[in-house]
Design a protein around this motif. Structure first.
Motif, short mmCIF file in Angstrom:
data_model
loop_
_atom_site.label_atom_id
_atom_site.label_comp_id
_atom_site.label_asym_id
_atom_site.label_seq_id
_atom_site.Cartn_x
_atom_site.Cartn_y
_atom_site.Cartn_z
N MET A 175 61.71 9.74 -3.22
CA MET A 175 62.14 8.36 -2.90
C MET A 175 63.42 8.04 -3.67
SD MET A 175 58.77 5.97 -2.82
CE MET A 175 58.06 6.65 -4.31
N ARG A 176 64.31 7.32 -3.01
CA ARG A 176 65.57 6.96 -3.69
C ARG A 176 65.34 6.08 -4.92
NH1 ARG A 176 70.44 6.57 -1.53
NH2 ARG A 176 70.60 4.32 -1.82
N SER A 177 64.19 5.39 -4.93
CA SER A 177 63.91 4.51 -6.07
C SER A 177 63.19 5.24 -7.21
CB SER A 177 63.04 3.34 -5.61
OG SER A 177 61.78 3.82 -5.20
N SER A 178 62.85 6.51 -7.03
CA SER A 178 62.05 7.19 -8.06
C SER A 178 62.87 7.43 -9.32
CB SER A 178 61.55 8.54 -7.53
OG SER A 178 60.70 8.33 -6.44
N LEU A 179 62.27 7.04 -10.44
CA LEU A 179 62.87 7.33 -11.75
C LEU A 179 61.98 8.34 -12.45
CD1 LEU A 179 63.68 3.67 -12.90
CD2 LEU A 179 65.31 5.40 -12.12
N ASN A 180 62.57 9.37 -13.02
CA ASN A 180 61.79 10.37 -13.76
C ASN A 180 62.73 11.16 -14.68
OD1 ASN A 180 63.06 12.28 -12.00
ND2 ASN A 180 61.56 11.65 -10.43
N ALA A 181 62.15 12.05 -15.46
CA ALA A 181 62.92 12.76 -16.49
C ALA A 181 64.05 13.59 -15.87
CB ALA A 181 61.99 13.65 -17.31
N ALA A 182 63.78 14.20 -14.71
CA ALA A 182 64.81 15.06 -14.09
C ALA A 182 66.01 14.21 -13.65
CB ALA A 182 64.21 15.80 -12.89
N ARG A 183 65.72 13.05 -13.05
CA ARG A 183 66.84 12.18 -12.62
C ARG A 183 67.61 11.65 -13.82
NH1 ARG A 183 66.60 7.30 -8.15
NH2 ARG A 183 68.72 6.57 -8.44
N ARG A 184 66.86 11.30 -14.87
CA ARG A 184 67.54 10.81 -16.08
C ARG A 184 68.51 11.86 -16.61
NH1 ARG A 184 67.16 11.66 -21.42
NH2 ARG A 184 67.67 9.93 -22.84
N ALA A 185 68.04 13.11 -16.70
CA ALA A 185 68.89 14.17 -17.27
C ALA A 185 70.15 14.34 -16.41
CB ALA A 185 68.10 15.46 -17.34
#
Ligand code: FAD
Length: 499
Positions: free
Chosen positions: A1-11
């Protein structure tokens, strides 16, 4: 989902933020900063938004969770603040977060402490508030009007009230968010869906009009984020980054009672504070069955802590006020937890030395000489308007704000056949959370009242939870009761491994 936040997106996005020049850098991801990130991103601006800790780490998770129509401000003559609150409450109920915000009833018990004259004055106030609701375009179907109840009806809604001398109760309705931290997460995820880089565990060390020196709190690495405009939304910590901003923080404490401590409570209570000139303590039943009792208003002296403590004197005060209306007053041993938050009140004329309770709740947008725009004060209810004003000041040539009718992540049609507890937490996304347990039945294992392993796994995959603290203290509120937190810690660690 485009709204998903997680460790991989943060990095990934942290790497991008080191080299890009963004239109807006937002510092602080409480309700105000998350709102500013969404406001800017949905205007089509490129955005990086950082928080030293986590989404909703600061004051935004310690509120009373009222989405209120500003009645109190009306009573003190702050008509503009009251109007803004009523309008923003309507936007949340109708358009932006109908899955997270709903009407809730409150009783003011008519005991010997509330004379007939005072009751009549309060009812007049409620009617004015109801007129404001109508003027703001919020229909009665979403927010019923006030009424007077018999003693028998009041006791049916709040059986723990002392029946002796009870003449009845005044019933009023106001908005309530199911969980303030969840509102922040929904706003931040919606900002992410519009392209904002939402970066937790990134502390701004120094701000300037063209960016910030930032430290990745997970690695200790320091770097610059360059931006065309900078919004300081660090709440009660704002003066630490922009010294010209002076605040008078005030501490508000809530008690946490276990489900059932006040019987089958079906409404909130307004409990008169003796000698408090129409000031009331609040009894606030929560969706998970716990009951919060708040709240104090004490000036804070000295440095601003990361997590404020609720002192025993506040606990004793709230128990005493509550005891004034209960058939059987509660003892200290019935308080399962307590929490305190700091109001980021803007010091104004007459502020010094006066009571913090009397300082205006209006927000302020302040521009420092180097161009940093600080947005501070206000309240949870009006976060959207604060964000609009801040981004408008920081980026005067940007397109107009679009957030007044922009649905937050989870708003939308709710799937049928999904348990109510999931609908209350996830709205339109409830079906996707349920699917996790269909695919892996082990995730249906309960972790605490109303929370399963699936909620925790979802929070790690989609809501940006990076560690057990994020899971227990912000994505869920298990941590409000220390022994519940200790019992759930192994499950949080298991969810982090699994996700
Ligand atoms: C006890 C209490 C009850 C309340 N009840 C209500 C209510 O019922 N309804 C209502 O409408 N309002 C209520 N309010 C008001 C409302 O909660 C606040 O106005 C609002 O939450 C403030 O949000 P904020 O985003 O401005 O600040 P915060 O939520 O404090 O966010 C600031 C963020 O900045 C981050 N930060 C700080 N320094 C840095 C740095 N150097 N770098 C990066 N990040 C940093 C922090 O980690 C934090 O996450 C209440 C307030 C209190 C204290």
């Amino acid at each position: 989902m485009r709204s998903s936040l997680n460790a991989a997106r943060r990095a990934r996005e942290l790497d991008e933020a080191r080299t890009a020049v963004v239109d807006v850098l937002v510092v602080g991801l409480g309700v105000t900063g998350a709102g500013a990130a969404l406001d800017a991103a949905s205007r089509g601006l490129s955005v990086a938004a950082v928080d030293a800790h986590d989404l909703a780490f600061g004051t935004s998770r310690w509120s009373s969770k009222l989405v209120h129509g500003g009645l109190r401000y009306l009573a003190s003559g702050q008509v503009g603040v009251a109007w803004e609150s009523a309008v923003e409450r309507g936007a949340l109920l109708r358009h932006t977060a109908p899955h997270l915000v709903a009407a809730h009833p409150y009783l003011l018990p008519l005991t010997s402490d509330v004379g007939p004259g005072e009751a009549a004055t309060v009812m007049t106030g409620y009617r004015l508030g109801d007129a404001l609701r109508a003027a703001a375009g919020t229909p009665r179907s979403l927010l019923p009007g006030p009424s007077r109840l018999s003693a028998a009806r009041a006791l049916a809604l709040a059986p723990s009230l002392r029946p002796h001398g009870l003449r009845g109760a005044l019933l009023s309705w106001d908005g309530r968010v199911v969980d303030d931290a969840r509102l922040v997460v929904a706003i931040a995820r919606t900002a992410a869906a519009h392209g904002a880089r939402v970066l937790t565990r990134c502390r701004a060390l120094a701000l300037a009009g063209d960016g910030a020196r930032v430290r990745d709190e997970l690695t200790g690495a320091e770097f610059d984020i360059r931006a065309r405009a900078v919004v300081n939304a660090t709440g009660v910590w704002a003066g630490g980054l922009v010294p010209s901003v002076t605040l008078r923080p005030s501490r508000g404490t809530h008690l946490v009672l276990r489900p059932g401590a006040l019987g089958a409570l079906r409404a909130g209570l307004h409990v008169p504070i003796p000698g408090g000139r129409a000031r009331f303590a609040l009894v606030l039943p929560q969706a998970d069955g716990r009951v919060y009792v708040g709240l104090t208003d004490e000036p804070l002296d000295g440095p601003v802590p990361d997590v404020p403590e609720a002192p025993e004197s506040d606990v004793a005060f709230l128990l005493e006020v509550l005891g004034g209306v209960l058939d059987r007053p509660l003892g200290r041993d019935q308080v399962a937890g307590a929490f305190a938050g700091l109001r980021p009140l803007v010091d104004g004329p007459g502020g010094a030395g006066g009571a913090t309770a009397d300082l205006s709740r209006r927000h302020a947008v302040l521009r420092s000489p180097d161009g940093v725009v600080t947005v501070v004060g206000g309240k949870l209810t009006t976060y959207r308007r604060m964000a609009e004003d801040a981004v408008g000041a920081a980026c005067p040539h940007a397109p107009a704000s679009r957030t007044a009718r922009l649905p937050l992540a989870g708003a939308g049609p709710v799937p049928s056949g999904v348990p109510r507890r999931l609908v209350l937490r996830y709205g339109a996304e409830a079906g996707a959370v349920l699917d996790l347990t269909r695919r892996d039945p082990a995730l249906a294992e309960p972790v605490a009242a109303g929370i399963t392993l699936a909620d925790l796994v979802w929070a790690v995959r989609h809501e940006g939870a990076l560690d057990a603290g994020d899971l227990l203290d912000r994505r869920t509120r298990i941590g409000l009761v220390p022994e519940d937190r200790a019992a759930a810690l192994p499950a949080a660690e298991a969810a982090l491994r699994r996700a």
